[in-house]
Design an enzyme around this catalytic site. Structure first.
Site, PDB file in Angstrom:
ATOM      1  N   LYS A 125       0.840  -1.204   0.000  1.00  0.00           N
ATOM      2  CA  LYS A 125       0.000   0.000   0.000  1.00  0.00           C
ATOM      3  C   LYS A 125       0.879   1.260   0.000  1.00  0.00           C
ATOM      4  O   LYS A 125       0.667   2.180  -0.785  1.00  0.00           O
ATOM      5  CB  LYS A 125      -0.924   0.003   1.226  1.00  0.00           C
ATOM      6  CG  LYS A 125      -1.940   1.119   1.170  1.00  0.00           C
ATOM      7  CD  LYS A 125      -2.704   1.269   2.450  1.00  0.00           C
ATOM      8  CE  LYS A 125      -1.994   2.210   3.378  1.00  0.00           C
ATOM      9  NZ  LYS A 125      -2.704   2.503   4.611  1.00  0.00           N
ATOM     10  N   ASP A 143      -6.325  -0.042   0.447  1.00  0.00           N
ATOM     11  CA  ASP A 143      -6.318  -0.379   1.878  1.00  0.00           C
ATOM     12  C   ASP A 143      -7.656  -1.038   2.212  1.00  0.00           C
ATOM     13  O   ASP A 143      -8.423  -1.376   1.312  1.00  0.00           O
ATOM     14  CB  ASP A 143      -6.060   0.879   2.728  1.00  0.00           C
ATOM     15  CG  ASP A 143      -7.241   1.822   2.694  1.00  0.00           C
ATOM     16  OD1 ASP A 143      -8.176   1.605   1.892  1.00  0.00           O
ATOM     17  OD2 ASP A 143      -7.249   2.777   3.489  1.00  0.00           O
TER      18      ASP A 143
END
Ligand code: SF4
Length: 215
Positions: A125, A143
């Site tokens: 991420k 996410d």
């Protein structure tokens, strides 16, 4: 139903309802460097955006480039970033990260996913955020909010954020990739919450199959 056919319209609706940009988008608008974007993203893991922003801004008064971080030892840096979540681990990782950036990359941030993933404290991420926002490269930062919302929309059916990222790379128009994180994280925190989403206040409730209050 939210599908490839109306996803551009859906993003436009979200954009028109966006009240506040997220921390990274603000930092990009303020021309923070890729190094600062990377540090702020690492600091923000498991921490509220408001707190991450405040502590990042405070740290960036003293830290502009990797070698500035090396002026601190672990204890001093932990104190600088306290009370951010996992401040001791993050301080340790940031010092290791700064050493690698100085010694191996001459103070620059690598622009490839494989190299970013080798840096301490950097997961997929974080790497995607740096690629998409700091380097304007085609990357999608997924996410738990992004993962949950696309699944609620019925746009895809995936079990994990990594799987969501791979599916989105195949199906989401490229021009939307860089907008995913800024729009959906904010939307996921304020409207499409993990528990008890505020469907009655949601601008997408006539399109969303998960809506509790179809108009
Ligand atoms: S209608 Fe409800 S579930 Fe669907 S996107 Fe909006 S808040 Fe989320």
């Amino acid at each position: 139903m939210i599908s490839e056919e109306n996803i551009i319209e859906v993003f436009e609706i979200l954009e028109s309802h966006l009240k506040e940009k997220n921390m990274i988008q603000k930092f990009i608008d303020e021309k923070f460097t890729p190094f600062q974007i990377l540090v702020a993203t690492i600091l923000s893991a498991r921490t509220r955006d408001e707190q991450s922003e405040e502590i990042s801004r405070r740290l960036f008064k003293k830290v502009k480039m990797p070698r500035d971080l090396l002026k601190f030892n672990k204890k001093q840096l932990a104190k600088e970033i306290y009370p951010i979540g996992f401040y001791r681990t993050k301080a340790k990782n940031l010092i290791k990260l700064a050493k690698i950036l100085v010694e191996k990359y001459d103070g620059r941030i690598p622009e490839k996913m494989e190299e970013l993933l080798k840096l301490p404290g950097v997961g997929r991420k974080t790497a995607n955020i740096v690629l998409a926002y700091a380097f304007n490269k085609p990357a999608i930062a997924v996410d738990t909010h992004v993962h949950r919302i696309f699944n609620r929309w019925g746009f895809l059916k995936t079990k994990k954020p990594e799987e969501t990222e791979m599916e989105l790379r195949k199906r989401l128009p490229r021009k939307l990739w860089g907008k995913v994180n800024n729009l959906l994280v904010n939307f996921g925190k304020n409207i499409c919450k993990p528990i008890k989403p505020l469907c009655d206040k949601c601008p997408l409730n006539s399109l969303c199959p998960f809506s509790k209050c179809q108009k």
